[in-house]
Design a protein around this motif. Structure first.
Motif, PDB file in Angstrom:
ATOM      1  N   LEU A  12       0.837  -1.208   0.000  1.00 34.93           N
ATOM      2  CA  LEU A  12       0.000   0.000   0.000  1.00 34.93           C
ATOM      3  C   LEU A  12       0.869   1.255   0.000  1.00 34.93           C
ATOM      4  CD1 LEU A  12      -2.802  -1.022   2.566  1.00 34.93           C
ATOM      5  CD2 LEU A  12      -2.900  -1.073   0.074  1.00 34.93           C
ATOM      6  N   VAL A  19      -3.612  12.546  -3.003  1.00 38.78           N
ATOM      7  CA  VAL A  19      -5.042  12.568  -3.336  1.00 38.78           C
ATOM      8  C   VAL A  19      -5.621  13.947  -3.033  1.00 38.78           C
ATOM      9  CG1 VAL A  19      -5.549  10.116  -3.008  1.00 38.78           C
ATOM     10  CG2 VAL A  19      -5.581  11.654  -1.035  1.00 38.78           C
ATOM     11  N   ARG A  20      -6.643  14.288  -3.779  1.00 45.02           N
ATOM     12  CA  ARG A  20      -7.374  15.529  -3.500  1.00 45.02           C
ATOM     13  C   ARG A  20      -8.391  15.202  -2.419  1.00 45.02           C
ATOM     14  NH1 ARG A  20     -11.721  18.720  -6.054  1.00 45.02           N
ATOM     15  NH2 ARG A  20     -11.219  20.900  -5.643  1.00 45.02           N
ATOM     16  N   PHE A  22     -11.547  15.282   0.142  1.00 46.96           N
ATOM     17  CA  PHE A  22     -12.969  15.601   0.014  1.00 46.96           C
ATOM     18  C   PHE A  22     -13.265  16.950   0.648  1.00 46.96           C
ATOM     19  CE2 PHE A  22     -16.471  12.368  -0.733  1.00 46.96           C
ATOM     20  CZ  PHE A  22     -15.851  11.909  -1.874  1.00 46.96           C
ATOM     21  N   SER A  84     -18.110  11.478   4.023  1.00 46.90           N
ATOM     22  CA  SER A  84     -16.885  11.443   4.827  1.00 46.90           C
ATOM     23  C   SER A  84     -17.258  10.985   6.235  1.00 46.90           C
ATOM     24  CB  SER A  84     -16.248  12.834   4.850  1.00 46.90           C
ATOM     25  OG  SER A  84     -15.077  12.817   5.605  1.00 46.90           O
ATOM     26  N   PRO A  85     -16.929   9.746   6.630  1.00 49.54           N
ATOM     27  CA  PRO A  85     -17.467   9.190   7.875  1.00 49.54           C
ATOM     28  C   PRO A  85     -16.786   9.722   9.126  1.00 49.54           C
ATOM     29  CG  PRO A  85     -15.961   7.626   6.874  1.00 49.54           C
ATOM     30  CD  PRO A  85     -16.029   8.796   5.937  1.00 49.54           C
ATOM     31  N   GLY A  86     -17.419   9.495  10.248  1.00 55.89           N
ATOM     32  CA  GLY A  86     -16.831   9.866  11.531  1.00 55.89           C
ATOM     33  C   GLY A  86     -17.770   9.504  12.660  1.00 55.89           C
ATOM     34  N   VAL A 155     -20.786   5.286   5.606  1.00 60.06           N
ATOM     35  CA  VAL A 155     -20.919   4.105   6.466  1.00 60.06           C
ATOM     36  C   VAL A 155     -22.322   3.998   7.066  1.00 60.06           C
ATOM     37  CG1 VAL A 155     -18.456   4.013   7.005  1.00 60.06           C
ATOM     38  CG2 VAL A 155     -19.981   5.319   8.481  1.00 60.06           C
ATOM     39  N   TRP A 213     -19.981  -0.166  -0.233  1.00 63.59           N
ATOM     40  CA  TRP A 213     -18.591  -0.383  -0.668  1.00 63.59           C
ATOM     41  C   TRP A 213     -17.890  -1.392   0.225  1.00 63.59           C
ATOM     42  CZ3 TRP A 213     -14.723   1.353   2.842  1.00 63.59           C
ATOM     43  CH2 TRP A 213     -15.212   2.166   3.893  1.00 63.59           C
TER      44      TRP A 213
ATOM     45  N   GLN B  16      -1.870  11.995   2.699  1.00 65.49           N
ATOM     46  CA  GLN B  16      -2.754  12.479   1.626  1.00 65.49           C
ATOM     47  C   GLN B  16      -1.972  13.301   0.589  1.00 65.49           C
ATOM     48  OE1 GLN B  16      -5.837  14.430   3.997  1.00 65.49           O
ATOM     49  NE2 GLN B  16      -7.292  12.839   3.390  1.00 65.49           N
ATOM     50  N   LEU B  55      -7.375  -1.784   6.786  1.00 61.26           N
ATOM     51  CA  LEU B  55      -6.224  -1.040   6.248  1.00 61.26           C
ATOM     52  C   LEU B  55      -6.395  -0.797   4.742  1.00 61.26           C
ATOM     53  CD1 LEU B  55      -3.172  -2.671   8.111  1.00 61.26           C
ATOM     54  CD2 LEU B  55      -4.246  -0.449   8.544  1.00 61.26           C
ATOM     55  N   MET B  56      -6.926  -1.795   4.049  1.00 59.10           N
ATOM     56  CA  MET B  56      -7.161  -1.608   2.606  1.00 59.10           C
ATOM     57  C   MET B  56      -8.267  -0.582   2.362  1.00 59.10           C
ATOM     58  SD  MET B  56      -6.575  -5.259   0.732  1.00 59.10           S
ATOM     59  CE  MET B  56      -7.463  -6.328   1.833  1.00 59.10           C
ATOM     60  N   ALA B  57      -9.279  -0.600   3.236  1.00 58.19           N
ATOM     61  CA  ALA B  57     -10.346   0.405   3.117  1.00 58.19           C
ATOM     62  C   ALA B  57      -9.796   1.794   3.395  1.00 58.19           C
ATOM     63  CB  ALA B  57     -11.480   0.075   4.084  1.00 58.19           C
ATOM     64  N   HIS B  59      -6.820   2.774   2.817  1.00 55.46           N
ATOM     65  CA  HIS B  59      -6.052   3.162   1.628  1.00 55.46           C
ATOM     66  C   HIS B  59      -6.982   3.632   0.500  1.00 55.46           C
ATOM     67  CE1 HIS B  59      -2.710   3.137  -1.191  1.00 55.46           C
ATOM     68  NE2 HIS B  59      -3.464   2.448  -2.041  1.00 55.46           N
ATOM     69  N   LYS B  61     -10.016   4.740   0.639  1.00 57.15           N
ATOM     70  CA  LYS B  61     -10.876   5.887   0.943  1.00 57.15           C
ATOM     71  C   LYS B  61     -10.117   7.011   1.635  1.00 57.15           C
ATOM     72  CE  LYS B  61     -14.606   3.889  -0.615  1.00 57.15           C
ATOM     73  NZ  LYS B  61     -15.295   4.407  -1.827  1.00 57.15           N
ATOM     74  N   ARG B  62      -8.787   7.046   1.488  1.00 58.81           N
ATOM     75  CA  ARG B  62      -8.002   8.032   2.238  1.00 58.81           C
ATOM     76  C   ARG B  62      -8.336   9.474   1.848  1.00 58.81           C
ATOM     77  NH1 ARG B  62      -4.960   5.805  -1.703  1.00 58.81           N
ATOM     78  NH2 ARG B  62      -3.564   7.125  -2.935  1.00 58.81           N
ATOM     79  N   ASN B  63      -8.899   9.655   0.676  1.00 58.04           N
ATOM     80  CA  ASN B  63      -9.270  11.021   0.272  1.00 58.04           C
ATOM     81  C   ASN B  63     -10.460  11.554   1.066  1.00 58.04           C
ATOM     82  OD1 ASN B  63     -10.986   9.163  -0.990  1.00 58.04           O
ATOM     83  ND2 ASN B  63     -11.601  10.676  -2.498  1.00 58.04           N
ATOM     84  N   THR B  64     -11.208  10.677   1.741  1.00 60.01           N
ATOM     85  CA  THR B  64     -12.402  11.144   2.464  1.00 60.01           C
ATOM     86  C   THR B  64     -12.086  11.636   3.868  1.00 60.01           C
ATOM     87  OG1 THR B  64     -12.983   8.985   3.403  1.00 60.01           O
ATOM     88  CG2 THR B  64     -13.822   9.479   1.197  1.00 60.01           C
ATOM     89  N   TYR B  65     -10.825  11.508   4.295  1.00 62.33           N
ATOM     90  CA  TYR B  65     -10.470  12.041   5.620  1.00 62.33           C
ATOM     91  C   TYR B  65     -10.354  13.568   5.529  1.00 62.33           C
ATOM     92  CZ  TYR B  65      -7.733  13.534   9.566  1.00 62.33           C
ATOM     93  OH  TYR B  65      -7.303  14.226  10.667  1.00 62.33           O
ATOM     94  N   ASP B  66     -11.072  14.233   6.399  1.00 59.86           N
ATOM     95  CA  ASP B  66     -11.071  15.690   6.442  1.00 59.86           C
ATOM     96  C   ASP B  66     -10.015  16.137   7.460  1.00 59.86           C
ATOM     97  OD1 ASP B  66     -11.521  18.362   6.897  1.00 59.86           O
ATOM     98  OD2 ASP B  66     -13.700  18.186   7.067  1.00 59.86           O
ATOM     99  N   TRP B  74     -12.711   8.993  12.443  1.00 60.31           N
ATOM    100  CA  TRP B  74     -12.834   8.627  11.021  1.00 60.31           C
ATOM    101  C   TRP B  74     -12.452   7.158  10.835  1.00 60.31           C
ATOM    102  CZ3 TRP B  74      -8.937   7.179   7.441  1.00 60.31           C
ATOM    103  CH2 TRP B  74      -9.333   7.147   6.104  1.00 60.31           C
ATOM    104  N   ILE B  78     -14.948   3.695   9.865  1.00 62.10           N
ATOM    105  CA  ILE B  78     -14.659   2.705   8.822  1.00 62.10           C
ATOM    106  C   ILE B  78     -14.497   1.315   9.445  1.00 62.10           C
ATOM    107  CG2 ILE B  78     -12.902   1.973   7.132  1.00 62.10           C
ATOM    108  CD1 ILE B  78     -12.481   4.907   6.464  1.00 62.10           C
TER     109      ILE B  78
END
Lengths: 213, 175
Positions: A12, A19-20, A22, A84-86, A155, A213, B16, B55-57, B59, B61-66, B74, B78
Motif C-alpha cells: 500500500l 489525493v485531492r 474531500f 466522509s465518515p466519523g 458508512v 462499498w 494524503q 487497512l485496505m479500506a 487506503h 478511501k483516504r481522500n475522504t479524511y477531512d 474517522w 470505517i
C-alpha cells in the motif's frame, strides 16, 4: 506484527499517490450544477410561471417553496457530509425541516375535510402532473448525490438513502414548482409535498445498494 | 506504544499529500490500534483478516479524511462499518473462543478510544439481540447451542441476530 500485514503495508505504501481531499463545497457544487440543469430542463419543457416574476403568486406559494428549499438544503448537506465518515456525526437538521414541511399536508387535509366535495378539491386537474413532474425533476439532483456518495466512504447507508431521497425530492419539487400555475393551500400542501415523501422512500430503498462499498 | 490522535492526524495529512514514509508509519500504527480495537469483538483467527481489510479500506478511501477533523473517529467509523459487514459474513459455527484481553484494553483506553469503541454500539442493543450476536457471530456457537444457552427459540435467535445487525449498521456513526 505478522509478515502478511507487513507485506500489505509495504504494498500500500508503494502505491501511495497524492489525493485531492474531500471538501463539502465540491459536493455542494455538484448538487448546485444538477439543480441548474434541472431548472433549465423545467424551463424548456414547462416554462416558468409568469406570476412568479410579476409578484402575483399567493403567499402560500412562497411559504411552501421556502420550506422545500430549507429541507432540500439541509438534506443535501447531510447527504454530502455522510460521504466522509466519523463516529459522533449527527445530522438532525433535515429531521426538523421535514417536520416543518409535514405541517403543510396536515393543514391542507384539515382544510379540505372541513368542506364538502372533498374528492374534487383534493384531486384537481394538475395533481397527477405535478406529482410526476416533481419526481422526474428529482432525478438529476438524486443522481448527483449518489455519484458523490459513491466517490466517498459512506458508512450510514440507510441515513444516506433517506437524505438523498428527501434532498432530491425537495429540490426537484421546488424547481418544478416554479412552473406550476396553481398556488392554493390544498394543491401545494398535498401535491407539492407528496413527491418528497415518495422520493424519500425510493431513496431509502434504492440508494443503499448503489453506494455500498 | 501506539501514536496519539494528534500524531496520527498529522501522519494522515502527510499521507494524503503523498508522503510514503509517513504513510508507512501510519499504517503500522493504525494496524496496531485496530488490532486492539477489535480484540474483544472478533475471534483471534479472524482478527488479522479484519485488520487488513480495514487497512485496505483506509487506503482506498483516504481522500475522504477531512484534515480539519480528528483522525480516530474517522478510522473507527470505517472499522465499525467493516466489522458489521464481517459479522454478517462470518461463518456461523466456529468454536474458537476469544482471548481474555479485557484488562489490557481497559487499562489503556483513553477518552477518544472509549468514545469510539465497539462496546458503545452494544449498549444500544436490547440484551436479547446483543446476546444472540455475541454467542453466534463472535463466540461462534451454532444457532441450536445459542438457543439452549439463552432460552430463546432458534427462530428467535435468528430474528434477534438479523435485527441486531440491522441496528448496529444504523448506529455506526451515531453511538
Amino acid at each position: 506484527m505478522n509478515k502478511y500485514r507487513d507485506n500489505l503495508i509495504s504494498g500500500l505504501t508503494n502505491e501511495l499517490a497524492p489525493v485531492r481531499t474531500f471538501a463539502m463545497r465540491d459536493g455542494a457544487a455538484l448538487v448546485a450544477a444538477a439543480s441548474v440543469v434541472t431548472l433549465a430542463a423545467v424551463m424548456l419543457v414547462e416554462g416558468l410561471g409568469a406570476r412568479v416574476f410579476q409578484g402575483q403568486a399567493a403567499p402560500f406559494f412562497w411559504i411552501t417553496n421556502g420550506l422545500l428549499l430549507l429541507l432540500g438544503l439541509a438534506s443535501a448537506g447531510a447527504a454530502i457530509a455522510l460521504a466522509s465518515p466519523g463516529v459522533g456525526s449527527r445530522h438532525d437538521a433535515p429531521k426538523w425541516a421535514a417536520a416543518m414541511l409535514g405541517v403543510l399536508p396536515l393543514a391542507a387535509l384539515i382544510s379540505v375535510f372541513s368542506r364538502v366535495g372533498t374528492g374534487e378539491i383534493v384531486f384537481d386537474l394538475s395533481a397527477l402532473h405535478c406529482f410526476v413532474a416533481s419526481l422526474a425533476s428529482a432525478l438529476f439532483t438524486g443522481g448527483a448525490l449518489i455519484l458523490w456518495l459513491r466517490r466517498g466512504a459512506p458508512v450510514s447507508l440507510e441515513s444516506a438513502g433517506w437524505f438523498t431521497g428527501i434532498a432530491a425530492g425537495a429540490l426537484g419539487t421546488l424547481i418544478y414548482g416554479m412552473s406550476c400555475p396553481i398556488d392554493n393551500l390544498t394543491h401545494m400542501g398535498i401535491w407539492h409535498v407528496a413527491p418528497v415523501a415518495v422520493a424519500a422512500l425510493i431513496g431509502r430503498l434504492a440508494v443503499p445498494s448503489l453506494i455500498r462499498w | 506504544m501506539i501514536a496519539d490522535e494528534a500524531t496520527l492526524a498529522r501522519l494522515m495529512a502527510a499521507a494524503q499529500k503523498g508522503d510514503k514514509p509517513a504513510y508507512n508509519v501510519l499504517l503500522s500504527e493504525a494496524g496496531m490500534w485496530l488490532e486492539r480495537y477489535f480484540r474483544r469483538r472478533v475471534p483471534p483467527h479472524q482478527l488479522d483478516d479484519l485488520v487488513q481489510d480495514v487497512l485496505m479500506a483506509l487506503h482506498a478511501k483516504r481522500n475522504t479524511y477531512d484534515r480539519s477533523r480528528p483522525f480516530l473517529p474517522w478510522l473507527a467509523a470505517i472499522a465499525r462499518y467493516r466489522w458489521v459487514d464481517h459479522l454478517r459474513k462470518v461463518y456461523k459455527h466456529e468454536s474458537d473462543l476469544l482471548e481474555d484481553n479485557d484488562a489490557y484494553v481497559d487499562s489503556d483506553e483513553d477518552v477518544i478510544e472509549a468514545r469510539v469503541s465497539l462496546e458503545r454500539l452494544f449498549v444500544h442493543l436490547p440484551s436479547s439481540q446483543a446476546e444472540a450476536i455475541e454467542l453466534v457471530k463472535i463466540e461462534g456457537l451454532s444457532i441450536h447451542e445459542a438457543s439452549q444457552k439463552t432460552g430463546q427459540s432458534e427462530s428467535l435467535v435468528k430474528v434477534n441476530i438479523h435485527r441486531g445487525l440491522k441496528k448496529l449498521s444504523a448506529l455506526v456513526e451515531k453511538a
